[in-house]
Design an enzyme around this catalytic site. Structure first.
Site, short mmCIF file in Angstrom:
data_model
loop_
_atom_site.label_atom_id
_atom_site.label_comp_id
_atom_site.label_asym_id
_atom_site.label_seq_id
_atom_site.Cartn_x
_atom_site.Cartn_y
_atom_site.Cartn_z
N ARG A 139 0.82 -1.21 0.00
CA ARG A 139 0.00 0.00 0.00
C ARG A 139 0.86 1.27 0.00
O ARG A 139 0.52 2.26 -0.65
CB ARG A 139 -0.93 -0.03 1.22
CG ARG A 139 -1.91 1.11 1.33
CD ARG A 139 -2.91 1.09 0.18
NE ARG A 139 -3.76 2.26 0.25
CZ ARG A 139 -5.08 2.23 0.29
NH1 ARG A 139 -5.73 1.10 0.21
NH2 ARG A 139 -5.77 3.35 0.36
N ASN A 179 -12.13 16.62 -1.21
CA ASN A 179 -12.97 15.44 -1.44
C ASN A 179 -14.42 15.83 -1.24
O ASN A 179 -14.73 16.70 -0.43
CB ASN A 179 -12.60 14.35 -0.43
CG ASN A 179 -13.34 13.04 -0.69
OD1 ASN A 179 -13.81 12.78 -1.80
ND2 ASN A 179 -13.45 12.21 0.33
N THR A 180 -15.29 15.19 -1.99
CA THR A 180 -16.72 15.41 -1.82
C THR A 180 -17.35 14.17 -1.21
O THR A 180 -17.02 13.04 -1.58
CB THR A 180 -17.37 15.83 -3.16
OG1 THR A 180 -18.78 15.81 -2.99
CG2 THR A 180 -16.99 14.93 -4.30
N HIS A 181 -18.23 14.41 -0.24
CA HIS A 181 -18.82 13.29 0.52
C HIS A 181 -20.34 13.44 0.54
O HIS A 181 -20.84 14.54 0.79
CB HIS A 181 -18.26 13.31 1.95
CG HIS A 181 -18.80 12.20 2.80
ND1 HIS A 181 -18.39 10.89 2.64
CD2 HIS A 181 -19.73 12.18 3.77
CE1 HIS A 181 -19.04 10.13 3.50
NE2 HIS A 181 -19.87 10.88 4.19
N ASP A 234 -7.59 15.23 5.21
CA ASP A 234 -6.47 15.06 6.14
C ASP A 234 -6.26 13.56 6.35
O ASP A 234 -6.77 12.75 5.57
CB ASP A 234 -6.70 15.84 7.44
CG ASP A 234 -7.86 15.30 8.25
OD1 ASP A 234 -8.41 14.22 7.89
OD2 ASP A 234 -8.24 15.94 9.24
N GLY A 292 -7.46 11.53 8.50
CA GLY A 292 -8.56 10.75 9.04
C GLY A 292 -9.53 10.33 7.94
O GLY A 292 -9.30 10.61 6.76
N ASP A 309 -12.67 11.21 6.36
CA ASP A 309 -13.67 12.28 6.19
C ASP A 309 -13.68 13.27 7.36
O ASP A 309 -14.73 13.76 7.77
CB ASP A 309 -15.08 11.68 5.97
CG ASP A 309 -15.14 10.79 4.75
OD1 ASP A 309 -14.37 11.04 3.80
OD2 ASP A 309 -15.94 9.85 4.73
C1 GRF Z 1 -20.45 10.75 -4.91
O1 GRF Z 1 -21.69 10.84 -4.24
C2 GRF Z 1 -19.31 10.84 -3.95
O2 GRF Z 1 -19.50 11.73 -2.91
C3 GRF Z 1 -19.27 9.43 -3.44
O3 GRF Z 1 -19.48 8.64 -4.59
C4 GRF Z 1 -20.23 9.37 -5.52
C5 GRF Z 1 -19.45 9.44 -6.81
O4 GRF Z 1 -20.27 9.74 -7.88
N1 GRF Z 1 -18.05 9.14 -2.74
P1 GRF Z 1 -19.68 9.96 -9.35
O5 GRF Z 1 -18.69 8.85 -9.65
O6 GRF Z 1 -19.03 11.32 -9.39
O7 GRF Z 1 -20.88 9.89 -10.25
#
Ligand code: GRF
Length: 209
Positions: free
Chosen positions: A74, A116-118, A150, A152, A154
């Site tokens: 890894r 990152n988007t969550h 970071d 952790g 999320d």
């Molecule tokens: C998004 O909702 C993201 O936050 C999550 O997985 C999804 C990815 O969607 N981790 P896409 O591949 O951008 O359509």
């Protein structure tokens, strides 16, 4: 901490994906407009054959793939993906549905400019199943969060959040789809503002001037 973007040209984005890539597509579309202030210079993935990579190829954006299974271990993968991203000299690295945690080498190189988007309102429901966990908990409002990664899971400083109401008849798919719509708009809006105006972080408080 203050961002240090090159004011001479559009900000260089490297976007990392593991799946459908609809968030990536929203960024690719936004970058068509020179006034947006950013360009996607490369798309990376941890697996081949995904729609996210096909979207990049259709847009004429270079791609790279490095599977964890193909690396010695890894930490070697972490160093390799770090170098693959770095080769494109990004100002900002965007995880858009990238299903791997950043390792120490990656964060040493891109910490503070890796977002990152969550699909939940952090710090509630971190991890791989943000939409499902929120639904199972019975919350009435959930949403999407953009944050600086970071070490952790999320836990990084929050850049932006958008709320989404949970409907009585939602299942995981319908809820996640509604979140993703809001998530894409947030990503495009906020990454563009970061690219054009920079950002500062003080005591976890992220400000885009
Ligand atoms: C998004 O909702 C993201 O936050 C999550 O997985 C999804 C990815 O969607 N981790 P896409 O591949 O951008 O359509």
């Amino acid at each position: 901490m203050t961002s240090d973007l090159d004011p001479r040209g559009p900000a260089r984005l490297v976007v990392l994906v593991s799946g459908a890539g609809t968030n990536l597509q929203a960024l690719l579309d936004a970058c068509q407009d020179p006034a947006y202030g950013a360009q996607v210079v490369a798309v990376g993935a941890d697996r081949p054959g995904i729609e996210g990579l096909a979207r990049a190829e259709r847009a004429g954006v270079p791609t790279f793939v490095r599977r964890v299974a193909d690396a010695e271990d890894r930490s070697t993968w972490d160093a390799e993906i770090t170098d693959l991203v770095d080769a494109h000299e990004p100002d900002l690295v965007v995880s858009a549905g990238f299903m791997k945690l950043a390792g120490p080498a990656f964060l040493a190189r891109f910490g503070g400019r890796y977002v990152n988007t969550h699909p939940a309102l952090l710090p509630s429901f971190p991890g791989m199943h943000g939409a499902a966990d929120a639904l199972a908990h019975g919350v009435k409002v959930t949403g999407a969060t953009l944050f600086l990664v970071d070490d952790g899971v999320d836990t990084g400083a929050i850049i932006a959040q958008r709320a989404v109401e949970v409907a009585d008849d939602d299942d995981v798919e319908s809820l996640h789809e509604r979140i993703k719509k809001v998530e894409r708009a947030m990503l495009v809006d906020v990454v563009g503002r970061m690219a054009r105006d920079g950002w500062t972080v003080r005591d976890r408080r992220v400000t885009i001037p």
